[in-house]
Motif scaffolding. Sequence first.
Motif, mmCIF file in Angstrom:
data_model
loop_
_atom_site.group_PDB
_atom_site.id
_atom_site.type_symbol
_atom_site.label_atom_id
_atom_site.label_comp_id
_atom_site.label_asym_id
_atom_site.label_seq_id
_atom_site.Cartn_x
_atom_site.Cartn_y
_atom_site.Cartn_z
ATOM 1 N N ARG A 217 0.832 -1.193 0.000
ATOM 2 C CA ARG A 217 0.000 0.000 0.000
ATOM 3 C C ARG A 217 0.876 1.256 0.000
ATOM 4 N NH1 ARG A 217 -5.096 -1.203 0.259
ATOM 5 N NH2 ARG A 217 -5.597 1.006 0.518
ATOM 6 N N PRO A 218 0.301 2.408 -0.373
ATOM 7 C CA PRO A 218 1.076 3.658 -0.441
ATOM 8 C C PRO A 218 1.740 3.998 0.888
ATOM 9 C CG PRO A 218 -1.044 3.920 -1.527
ATOM 10 C CD PRO A 218 -1.081 2.581 -0.866
ATOM 11 N N LYS A 219 2.999 4.393 0.796
ATOM 12 C CA LYS A 219 3.738 4.799 1.992
ATOM 13 C C LYS A 219 4.714 5.918 1.625
ATOM 14 C CE LYS A 219 7.305 1.242 1.361
ATOM 15 N NZ LYS A 219 8.002 0.092 1.971
ATOM 16 N N ALA A 220 5.042 6.734 2.636
ATOM 17 C CA ALA A 220 5.941 7.859 2.402
ATOM 18 C C ALA A 220 7.377 7.366 2.236
ATOM 19 C CB ALA A 220 5.857 8.839 3.566
ATOM 20 N N VAL A 221 8.079 7.955 1.257
ATOM 21 C CA VAL A 221 9.492 7.636 1.016
ATOM 22 C C VAL A 221 10.242 8.938 0.763
ATOM 23 C CG1 VAL A 221 9.043 5.325 0.089
ATOM 24 C CG2 VAL A 221 9.019 7.276 -1.453
ATOM 25 N N ARG A 222 11.549 8.822 0.684
ATOM 26 C CA ARG A 222 12.410 9.983 0.422
ATOM 27 C C ARG A 222 12.171 11.113 1.411
ATOM 28 N NH1 ARG A 222 12.217 10.539 -6.247
ATOM 29 N NH2 ARG A 222 12.680 8.353 -6.699
ATOM 30 N N GLY A 223 12.092 10.708 2.669
ATOM 31 C CA GLY A 223 11.931 11.713 3.721
ATOM 32 C C GLY A 223 10.613 12.445 3.662
ATOM 33 N N GLY A 224 9.590 11.806 3.153
ATOM 34 C CA GLY A 224 8.276 12.413 3.079
ATOM 35 C C GLY A 224 8.043 13.259 1.850
ATOM 36 N N THR A 225 9.040 13.340 0.950
ATOM 37 C CA THR A 225 8.880 14.154 -0.257
ATOM 38 C C THR A 225 8.233 13.372 -1.395
ATOM 39 O OG1 THR A 225 11.085 13.560 -1.057
ATOM 40 C CG2 THR A 225 10.899 15.527 0.343
ATOM 41 N N ALA A 226 7.963 12.102 -1.176
ATOM 42 C CA ALA A 226 7.343 11.277 -2.207
ATOM 43 C C ALA A 226 6.536 10.161 -1.542
ATOM 44 C CB ALA A 226 8.385 10.691 -3.149
ATOM 45 N N CYS A 227 5.701 9.522 -2.339
ATOM 46 C CA CYS A 227 4.883 8.410 -1.858
ATOM 47 C C CYS A 227 4.992 7.274 -2.880
ATOM 48 C CB CYS A 227 3.435 8.857 -1.689
ATOM 49 S SG CYS A 227 2.424 7.700 -0.728
ATOM 50 N N MET A 228 5.084 6.055 -2.397
ATOM 51 C CA MET A 228 5.329 4.923 -3.285
ATOM 52 C C MET A 228 4.417 3.753 -2.939
ATOM 53 S SD MET A 228 6.988 1.715 -3.425
ATOM 54 C CE MET A 228 8.337 1.735 -2.236
ATOM 55 N N CYS A 229 3.979 3.021 -3.974
ATOM 56 C CA CYS A 229 3.238 1.780 -3.771
ATOM 57 C C CYS A 229 3.547 0.833 -4.921
ATOM 58 C CB CYS A 229 1.731 2.034 -3.670
ATOM 59 S SG CYS A 229 0.938 2.220 -5.277
ATOM 60 N N VAL A 230 3.132 -0.425 -4.792
ATOM 61 C CA VAL A 230 3.343 -1.428 -5.832
ATOM 62 C C VAL A 230 2.004 -2.074 -6.159
ATOM 63 C CG1 VAL A 230 4.519 -3.566 -6.474
ATOM 64 C CG2 VAL A 230 5.694 -1.879 -5.036
ATOM 65 N N PHE A 231 1.669 -2.070 -7.444
ATOM 66 C CA PHE A 231 0.484 -2.764 -7.934
ATOM 67 C C PHE A 231 0.883 -4.154 -8.431
ATOM 68 C CE2 PHE A 231 -0.430 1.749 -8.633
ATOM 69 C CZ PHE A 231 -1.663 1.877 -8.006
ATOM 70 N N ARG A 232 -0.021 -5.111 -8.267
ATOM 71 C CA ARG A 232 0.240 -6.465 -8.766
ATOM 72 C C ARG A 232 -1.037 -7.030 -9.367
ATOM 73 N NH1 ARG A 232 -2.349 -10.209 -5.821
ATOM 74 N NH2 ARG A 232 -2.793 -9.845 -3.606
ATOM 75 N N PRO A 233 -0.901 -8.034 -10.232
ATOM 76 C CA PRO A 233 -2.105 -8.671 -10.793
ATOM 77 C C PRO A 233 -2.837 -9.468 -9.722
ATOM 78 C CG PRO A 233 -0.142 -9.167 -12.106
ATOM 79 C CD PRO A 233 0.332 -8.569 -10.829
ATOM 80 N N LEU A 234 -4.140 -9.568 -9.871
ATOM 81 C CA LEU A 234 -4.911 -10.422 -8.979
ATOM 82 C C LEU A 234 -4.571 -11.889 -9.250
ATOM 83 C CD1 LEU A 234 -8.509 -8.862 -9.057
ATOM 84 C CD2 LEU A 234 -6.797 -8.627 -7.270
ATOM 85 N N SER A 235 -4.570 -12.687 -8.213
ATOM 86 C CA SER A 235 -4.415 -14.123 -8.395
ATOM 87 C C SER A 235 -5.713 -14.684 -8.978
ATOM 88 C CB SER A 235 -4.101 -14.798 -7.060
ATOM 89 O OG SER A 235 -5.205 -14.661 -6.171
ATOM 90 N N LYS A 236 -5.673 -15.913 -9.448
ATOM 91 C CA LYS A 236 -6.874 -16.537 -10.011
ATOM 92 C C LYS A 236 -7.991 -16.604 -8.967
ATOM 93 C CE LYS A 236 -4.522 -19.410 -13.465
ATOM 94 N NZ LYS A 236 -4.268 -20.798 -13.940
ATOM 95 N N LYS A 237 -7.616 -16.893 -7.745
ATOM 96 C CA LYS A 237 -8.617 -16.982 -6.669
ATOM 97 C C LYS A 237 -9.236 -15.618 -6.403
ATOM 98 C CE LYS A 237 -9.127 -18.651 -1.921
ATOM 99 N NZ LYS A 237 -8.405 -19.250 -0.764
ATOM 100 N N GLU A 238 -8.385 -14.577 -6.372
ATOM 101 C CA GLU A 238 -8.891 -13.224 -6.125
ATOM 102 C C GLU A 238 -9.771 -12.748 -7.281
ATOM 103 O OE1 GLU A 238 -5.235 -11.360 -3.440
ATOM 104 O OE2 GLU A 238 -5.098 -11.395 -5.634
ATOM 105 N N ALA A 239 -9.363 -13.059 -8.508
ATOM 106 C CA ALA A 239 -10.155 -12.643 -9.666
ATOM 107 C C ALA A 239 -11.520 -13.328 -9.668
ATOM 108 C CB ALA A 239 -9.399 -12.963 -10.953
#
Length: 270
Positions: A217-239
């Motif tokens: 999930r989104p979190k602060a990085v670079r001393g609070g000057t940026a925000c980062m997250c990672v998206f991924r594909p849904l698994s077959k079960k989740e889809a």
Amino acid sequence: MAVLLKRLTLQTSIGTYFSKHIVKPDPAQLSLTASTPKLLYLILAKGFSTDGDTHSEKRQKRKDAFTNTGRKISERIIHVLDEKGSDLGMMHRADVIRLMDKQDLRLVQRNASSEPPEYQLMTGAQIHQERLRLREQEKTNPKTGPAVTKELIFSSNIGQHDLDTKSKQIQQWIEKKYHVQVTIKKAKNAEQPGNEMDEIFNQILQTMPGIATFSSRPKAVRGGTACMCVFRPLSKKEAKAYRDSQETEGRETLNKDDRNKESDVLCQGL
């Protein structure tokens, strides 16, 4: 002078004799003889080509697959299981071949790394069923390597058109089963609320319903000057769970509309 004339006459007679009686070679035979070096070259070239390596690899793959070993048992003593899986112990290959012939069974290698190697006697139908089972297992649990991660970085004051373009790019990567790391930098001299970048991440995710979710999930990085997250594909079960929930919501909405229509009809009747 007479002697010289006599010699010339003799040479002429000999030349005439040989020209009449010596058989000239057939042009077709000359052509065949001339092509022999080329044929020899092709044979040698084939002998040194890489086709042999390809056939060797194919034979190795067939050997490694779940197949009938036949009567060519390379080991002298092997560990044998019968067609029901019962342990027959160590057996000489000659005894195994006699047992195969007597009971009309095939021999399949089960464990090549054991000492001695482990084999099992099986019927043709058992081998066929085992192959089908292995194929289904491969489809259910495909071998996958580590996920590849793509990366995007942009500013929080990005325009809507550019954000739509970025979202489409992320979706294309997700559909190819990539993970996508997105970093949003806080715009300089921008008076933005703290949740502005979170809203951008959620907006991106909403463009991919039933396709993607947050890996982190989104979190602060670079001393609070940026925000980062990672998206991924849904698994077959989740889809599947998502599709089921959408179908349930659709049915509930339809039932609700039907009830409202019935209620309206009753009110009009009154």
